[in-house]
Design a protein around this motif. Structure first.
Motif, PDB file in Angstrom:
ATOM      1  N   GLU A  25       0.830  -1.207   0.000  1.00 30.73           N
ATOM      2  CA  GLU A  25       0.000   0.000   0.000  1.00 30.73           C
ATOM      3  C   GLU A  25       0.864   1.257   0.000  1.00 30.73           C
ATOM      4  O   GLU A  25       0.590   2.219  -0.713  1.00 30.73           O
ATOM      5  CB  GLU A  25      -0.939   0.013   1.201  1.00 30.73           C
ATOM      6  CG  GLU A  25      -1.851   1.250   1.193  1.00 30.73           C
ATOM      7  CD  GLU A  25      -2.885   1.228   2.283  1.00 30.73           C
ATOM      8  OE1 GLU A  25      -4.081   1.154   1.949  1.00 30.73           O
ATOM      9  OE2 GLU A  25      -2.497   1.307   3.464  1.00 30.73           O
ATOM     10  N   GLN A  26       1.932   1.244   0.793  1.00 30.34           N
ATOM     11  CA  GLN A  26       2.808   2.412   0.839  1.00 30.34           C
ATOM     12  C   GLN A  26       3.532   2.605  -0.489  1.00 30.34           C
ATOM     13  O   GLN A  26       3.690   3.737  -0.969  1.00 30.34           O
ATOM     14  CB  GLN A  26       3.828   2.268   1.973  1.00 30.34           C
ATOM     15  CG  GLN A  26       4.715   3.489   2.112  1.00 30.34           C
ATOM     16  CD  GLN A  26       5.384   3.566   3.465  1.00 30.34           C
ATOM     17  OE1 GLN A  26       4.886   3.019   4.438  1.00 30.34           O
ATOM     18  NE2 GLN A  26       6.504   4.240   3.537  1.00 30.34           N
ATOM     19  N   ALA A  27       3.975   1.515  -1.103  1.00 32.35           N
ATOM     20  CA  ALA A  27       4.676   1.616  -2.388  1.00 32.35           C
ATOM     21  C   ALA A  27       3.774   2.205  -3.464  1.00 32.35           C
ATOM     22  O   ALA A  27       4.220   2.983  -4.315  1.00 32.35           O
ATOM     23  CB  ALA A  27       5.188   0.242  -2.820  1.00 32.35           C
ATOM     24  N   LEU A  28       2.485   1.845  -3.427  1.00 26.70           N
ATOM     25  CA  LEU A  28       1.548   2.319  -4.447  1.00 26.70           C
ATOM     26  C   LEU A  28       1.263   3.817  -4.331  1.00 26.70           C
ATOM     27  O   LEU A  28       0.713   4.419  -5.252  1.00 26.70           O
ATOM     28  CB  LEU A  28       0.243   1.532  -4.361  1.00 26.70           C
ATOM     29  CG  LEU A  28       0.312   0.108  -4.933  1.00 26.70           C
ATOM     30  CD1 LEU A  28      -0.902  -0.700  -4.518  1.00 26.70           C
ATOM     31  CD2 LEU A  28       0.445   0.133  -6.448  1.00 26.70           C
ATOM     32  N   LEU A  29       1.648   4.423  -3.220  1.00 28.58           N
ATOM     33  CA  LEU A  29       1.528   5.873  -3.098  1.00 28.58           C
ATOM     34  C   LEU A  29       2.576   6.589  -3.954  1.00 28.58           C
ATOM     35  O   LEU A  29       2.430   7.772  -4.273  1.00 28.58           O
ATOM     36  CB  LEU A  29       1.691   6.302  -1.634  1.00 28.58           C
ATOM     37  CG  LEU A  29       0.620   5.789  -0.665  1.00 28.58           C
ATOM     38  CD1 LEU A  29       0.981   6.186   0.758  1.00 28.58           C
ATOM     39  CD2 LEU A  29      -0.750   6.318  -1.044  1.00 28.58           C
ATOM     40  N   LYS A  30       3.636   5.862  -4.323  1.00 26.16           N
ATOM     41  CA  LYS A  30       4.743   6.450  -5.081  1.00 26.16           C
ATOM     42  C   LYS A  30       4.752   6.042  -6.547  1.00 26.16           C
ATOM     43  O   LYS A  30       5.228   6.780  -7.406  1.00 26.16           O
ATOM     44  CB  LYS A  30       6.085   6.050  -4.432  1.00 26.16           C
ATOM     45  CG  LYS A  30       6.243   6.524  -2.991  1.00 26.16           C
ATOM     46  CD  LYS A  30       6.265   8.035  -2.898  1.00 26.16           C
ATOM     47  CE  LYS A  30       6.425   8.519  -1.467  1.00 26.16           C
ATOM     48  NZ  LYS A  30       6.420   9.984  -1.368  1.00 26.16           N
ATOM     49  N   THR A  31       4.262   4.839  -6.852  1.00 25.56           N
ATOM     50  CA  THR A  31       4.276   4.346  -8.233  1.00 25.56           C
ATOM     51  C   THR A  31       3.199   3.296  -8.419  1.00 25.56           C
ATOM     52  O   THR A  31       2.841   2.587  -7.472  1.00 25.56           O
ATOM     53  CB  THR A  31       5.640   3.735  -8.595  1.00 25.56           C
ATOM     54  OG1 THR A  31       5.589   3.189  -9.927  1.00 25.56           O
ATOM     55  CG2 THR A  31       6.040   2.619  -7.642  1.00 25.56           C
ATOM     56  N   THR A  32       2.687   3.208  -9.617  1.00 26.13           N
ATOM     57  CA  THR A  32       1.702   2.164  -9.921  1.00 26.13           C
ATOM     58  C   THR A  32       2.374   0.877 -10.386  1.00 26.13           C
ATOM     59  O   THR A  32       1.724  -0.163 -10.470  1.00 26.13           O
ATOM     60  CB  THR A  32       0.741   2.643 -11.023  1.00 26.13           C
ATOM     61  OG1 THR A  32       1.497   2.977 -12.198  1.00 26.13           O
ATOM     62  CG2 THR A  32      -0.040   3.855 -10.563  1.00 26.13           C
ATOM     63  N   LYS A  33       3.664   0.953 -10.670  1.00 28.05           N
ATOM     64  CA  LYS A  33       4.393  -0.224 -11.168  1.00 28.05           C
ATOM     65  C   LYS A  33       4.971  -1.015 -10.001  1.00 28.05           C
ATOM     66  O   LYS A  33       6.168  -0.987  -9.727  1.00 28.05           O
ATOM     67  CB  LYS A  33       5.489   0.204 -12.140  1.00 28.05           C
ATOM     68  CG  LYS A  33       4.965   0.842 -13.416  1.00 28.05           C
ATOM     69  CD  LYS A  33       6.108   1.192 -14.361  1.00 28.05           C
ATOM     70  CE  LYS A  33       5.586   1.764 -15.671  1.00 28.05           C
ATOM     71  NZ  LYS A  33       6.700   2.101 -16.597  1.00 28.05           N
ATOM     72  N   VAL A  34       4.090  -1.711  -9.303  1.00 26.11           N
ATOM     73  CA  VAL A  34       4.451  -2.473  -8.111  1.00 26.11           C
ATOM     74  C   VAL A  34       4.193  -3.953  -8.376  1.00 26.11           C
ATOM     75  O   VAL A  34       3.170  -4.317  -8.957  1.00 26.11           O
ATOM     76  CB  VAL A  34       3.645  -1.995  -6.890  1.00 26.11           C
ATOM     77  CG1 VAL A  34       3.876  -2.904  -5.692  1.00 26.11           C
ATOM     78  CG2 VAL A  34       4.020  -0.556  -6.545  1.00 26.11           C
ATOM     79  N   GLY A  35       5.123  -4.801  -7.955  1.00 30.51           N
ATOM     80  CA  GLY A  35       4.968  -6.238  -8.145  1.00 30.51           C
ATOM     81  C   GLY A  35       5.119  -6.993  -6.838  1.00 30.51           C
ATOM     82  O   GLY A  35       5.707  -6.498  -5.867  1.00 30.51           O
ATOM     83  N   PHE A  36       4.588  -8.216  -6.806  1.00 29.69           N
ATOM     84  CA  PHE A  36       4.671  -9.092  -5.633  1.00 29.69           C
ATOM     85  C   PHE A  36       5.151 -10.459  -6.103  1.00 29.69           C
ATOM     86  O   PHE A  36       4.610 -11.016  -7.062  1.00 29.69           O
ATOM     87  CB  PHE A  36       3.313  -9.207  -4.959  1.00 29.69           C
ATOM     88  CG  PHE A  36       3.315 -10.058  -3.712  1.00 29.69           C
ATOM     89  CD1 PHE A  36       3.926  -9.604  -2.548  1.00 29.69           C
ATOM     90  CD2 PHE A  36       2.703 -11.301  -3.697  1.00 29.69           C
ATOM     91  CE1 PHE A  36       3.927 -10.386  -1.390  1.00 29.69           C
ATOM     92  CE2 PHE A  36       2.700 -12.086  -2.556  1.00 29.69           C
ATOM     93  CZ  PHE A  36       3.309 -11.624  -1.394  1.00 29.69           C
ATOM     94  N   PHE A  37       6.172 -11.009  -5.416  1.00 25.89           N
ATOM     95  CA  PHE A  37       6.788 -12.256  -5.881  1.00 25.89           C
ATOM     96  C   PHE A  37       7.118 -13.151  -4.700  1.00 25.89           C
ATOM     97  O   PHE A  37       7.684 -12.707  -3.700  1.00 25.89           O
ATOM     98  CB  PHE A  37       8.073 -11.931  -6.650  1.00 25.89           C
ATOM     99  CG  PHE A  37       8.743 -13.135  -7.276  1.00 25.89           C
ATOM    100  CD1 PHE A  37       8.202 -13.746  -8.389  1.00 25.89           C
ATOM    101  CD2 PHE A  37       9.922 -13.642  -6.749  1.00 25.89           C
ATOM    102  CE1 PHE A  37       8.818 -14.848  -8.975  1.00 25.89           C
ATOM    103  CE2 PHE A  37      10.550 -14.746  -7.325  1.00 25.89           C
ATOM    104  CZ  PHE A  37       9.987 -15.345  -8.441  1.00 25.89           C
ATOM    105  N   ARG A  38       6.745 -14.424  -4.835  1.00 26.99           N
ATOM    106  CA  ARG A  38       7.131 -15.435  -3.848  1.00 26.99           C
ATOM    107  C   ARG A  38       8.014 -16.471  -4.546  1.00 26.99           C
ATOM    108  O   ARG A  38       7.535 -17.209  -5.426  1.00 26.99           O
ATOM    109  CB  ARG A  38       5.903 -16.121  -3.247  1.00 26.99           C
ATOM    110  CG  ARG A  38       4.965 -15.172  -2.509  1.00 26.99           C
ATOM    111  CD  ARG A  38       4.054 -15.926  -1.572  1.00 26.99           C
ATOM    112  NE  ARG A  38       4.810 -16.455  -0.437  1.00 26.99           N
ATOM    113  CZ  ARG A  38       4.360 -17.370   0.414  1.00 26.99           C
ATOM    114  NH1 ARG A  38       3.147 -17.881   0.239  1.00 26.99           N
ATOM    115  NH2 ARG A  38       5.112 -17.790   1.413  1.00 26.99           N
TER     116      ARG A  38
END
Length: 698
Positions: A25-38
């Protein structure tokens, strides 16, 4: 450049989802290009998707597919390890991570779940993954029902293990801490770790996040649903096992309980359903019937006629076993669970310093790159702009095995020199997966440009007494022919040396291609792939006794090569003395070379003379060269002569198990590279990729 972060735990149920939700959520305040990886997920035989991947992608509507969001199933990892294919584990994970990373400004990675049997093996795999991905770490640990000494001991063990692999620690978060310990734990963490500027957070235990939904209890106990499907999201705060009289059982009811009772206790079932609708009794979560006994038909008929009945579950196990199993059910945060998601985000905002997290992420600098990631990047960079490489030793089996891989990966275009018949015979003899009819094969003497190459070589060398007949003899030689292809633009680079000597590879390049403007000699470097980082050693293969001007040129060329391959050049000019203390002809040569190089490129971080220990060890550097911007963190090492350089790279290679890629030639107008006659197939692949990248940068 993509910023990354890795959530690492040492045990199950540490609360990774809470931390992941807050960070994303905090990252999305700065950029829309956010990824999640396991990197690793458990997977199931039924094909059910990983809950945390589903949670993050769904909650934030991330533009990534489920299949792109993980590296491997844990079962696949164990299978590869049992087949002694450990290297493939990292290669597959890195490939999938880099594919996702290409579309992200920020990517959050999350470790595995620690639900398997071998926790030590699982931790080692996670540690190796984070080391190779190069992500800074937030260390997350579970503080529930632990003493402060147990919590800090666990943290220190994890810190030591990760720092042993040169991993960067960015923060420490202790989750699920009971309220009585919060203040003291905050003080202890601050006294121990404030000096490292870590992000430090203590998050209190919150029962609502731990409590399962009735549906989760049903799923884990494999219960059948009698009724109440609409209320399966009810939170279970506790369990009440009852077989007593109704009048007594009612006195034990509390908010959110799941009532466990045998299936033939119709009186208790009816009483609990009635209590649920009474303003004088607390709301219940549901009823769990044990013993595999179905309520009487009349009871079922009554339940069926209720407008909003409690969820009623049934299991085959006896009451005692049912209660024991139910208490083992762990609640989780899943996609669509608005209440738990909202609570998680509130806890993150209150107890994690978001400002410091953002600041620390901006401050993170790369501590180098692992061999696996370096080689991955080589291959990807080569693919990004395909170049044409000529291989003079076309019939050599190792060359052909490398060709099979290079072509299958679409890394480069290739031309093989030699007899088509000999090459076809070698392919068949060694069972290499190549179709000779798809290969670009040239026999020098039969090539349409043979006479043109002869004439060109004659013109280049006639001032040295070259004749046309001699030029023709030279051009029949595959090394000379391949070099002329590069010079005339019919290939972008050449790789040879698996069969021929170094001199046989380099001499044609010096005679035909020659050095590029600003350089008077050809030198070489080795990429030394150590466990956690890459170093550049030069010159370890070409120039025996460079003078100060030549040594300065080797340093500048080595720094340029490092930059081309993504290594920030911090150049150490090596000698037997550090700084201004030493005297003697050899140390003076290095001192002069340093001054010449600094004058030619004053912006380059280059210092010397410097001893090797001062170049690599920060503690030694602080004593011998305080204030140095290179000492203790050098990435490029320039040796004073070939004797020192060649022996050092071989000693490091043998004693540490480092992979030495090279020699990589530098200073030529167009790239030609030499292989060792003892090279392996992977050495050829990497050298071809390096040559292609050099060609991209001309």
């Amino acid at each position: 450049m993509t910023i990354s972060l890795y959530i690492s735990t040492l045990e199950a149920d540490s609360g990774k989802a809470l931390l992941a939700l807050g960070i994303i959520e905090q990252a999305l305040l700065k950029t829309t290009k956010v990824g999640f990886f396991r990197p690793l997920i458990r997977g199931t035989s039924t094909g059910k998707k990983d809950k945390e991947i589903e949670l993050i992608i769904t909650q934030f509507n991330l533009p990534q597919n489920y299949e792109d969001s993980y590296g491997l199933l844990e079962s696949e990892v164990l299978q590869l390890i049992n087949q002694h294919k450990h290297e493939q584990v990292l290669e597959k994970i890195i490939t999938k991570y880099k594919s996702l990373e290409a579309n992200c400004d920020f990517i959050l990675c999350e470790c595995s779940d620690y639900l398997g049997q071998s926790l030590a093996l699982e931790f080692d795999i996670n540690r190796e993954i984070v080391q190779n991905l190069g992500c800074p770490i937030i260390l997350l640990t579970n503080g529930y029902q632990k003493s402060i000494e147990e919590i800090t001991s666990t943290i220190q063990i994890a810190l030591d293990a990760y720092q042993e692999k040169n991993c960067q620690i960015m923060g420490i978060v202790v989750n699920k801490v009971v309220s009585q310990q919060i203040n003291e734990l905050n003080q202890v963490l601050a006294s121990e770790y404030d000096q490292f500027n870590y992000l430090l957070s203590v998050i209190p235990y919150t029962s609502k996040l731990e409590n399962p939904r009735v549906g989760e209890v049903a799923a884990q106990l494999q219960a059948s649903l009698i009724d109440g499907k609409k209320k399966l999201d009810n939170l279970v705060s506790d369990y009440l096992v009852t077989a007593m009289q109704v009048s007594n059982a009612l006195n034990w009811l509390e908010e959110g309980q799941l009532i466990i009772t045998p299936g033939d206790r119709g009186d208790l079932i009816l009483a609990m359903l009635q209590a649920e609708h009474s303003v004088n009794y607390p709301s219940l979560a549901g009823i769990l019937l044990s013993g595999g006994i179905s309520p009487a038909p009349s009871i079922l008929k009554l339940i069926d006629g209720l407008a909003h009945p409690l969820p009623i579950l049934s299991v085959e196990t006896d009451t005692y076993t049912t209660a024991a199993l139910a208490k083992e059910v762990k609640g989780s945060i899943i996609a669509g669970d608005i209440e738990k998601i909202r609570l998680s985000l509130e806890l993150f905002a209150k107890y994690v310093d978001g400002t410091k997290l953002e600041k620390r992420l901006r401050e993170i600098k790369s501590h180098g790159i692992t061999p696996k990631m370096f080689i991955y990047n080589l291959h990807q960079q080569a693919k990004s702009l395909r170049k044409h490489i000529v291989l003079p030793e076309g019939g050599e089996p190792r060359i052909l095995q490398a060709v099979s891989f290079l072509l299958s990966q679409g890394m480069v275009d290739l031309t093989l020199l030699g007899s088509r018949k000999d090459i076809e015979s070698s392919i068949r003899k060694h069972g290499i997966n190549l179709d000779v009819n798809t290969l670009n094969i040239i026999t020098p003497k039969q090539h349409p440009k043979f006479s043109e190459y002869v004439e060109t070589f004659y013109e280049l060398r006639k001032h040295k007494g070259m004749t046309l007949d001699a030029a023709k003899d030279y051009m029949i030689d595959v090394s000379y022919f391949g070099t002329m292809m590069v010079e005339c633009g019919d290939a972008d680079g050449m790789v040879s040396g698996a069969v021929h000597t170094t001199q046989h590879t380099i001499r044609p390049a010096l005679q035909i291609i020659k050095t590029k403007p600003g350089f008077s000699l050809v030198s070489s470097v080795f990429f030394m792939c150590l466990e956690s980082h890459i170093l550049v050693y030069g010159d370890c293969a070409v120039n025996p006794h460079p003078n100060p001007e030549e040594l300065a040129e080797i340093a500048l060329a080595s720094a340029e090569t490092a930059s081309i391959f993504g290594i920030e050049p911090k150049v150490a000019m090596l000698s037997y003395s550090s700084g201004s203390s030493g005297k003697g002809e050899e140390v003076e040569k290095v001192r002069q070379a340093t001054a010449i190089a600094q004058q030619r490129q004053p912006e380059l971080q280059l210092e010397g003379p410097m001893q090797y220990d001062a170049a690599v060890d920060a503690a030694v550097a602080a004593q011998k060269m305080p204030g140095s911007k290179v000492a203790g963190q050098a990435t490029v090492f320039v040796f004073p002569d070939l004797n020192t350089g060649n022996n050092t790279y071989k000693a490091v290679q043998r004693e540490t198990g480092a992979i030495a890629i090279g020699p990589i030639l530098q200073g030529l107008k167009k790239p030609v590279n030499d292989l060792s006659r003892g090279c392996k197939v992977e050495d050829i692949i990497n050298t071809v990729a390096i040559t292609a990248i050099q060609a991209q940068n001309i």
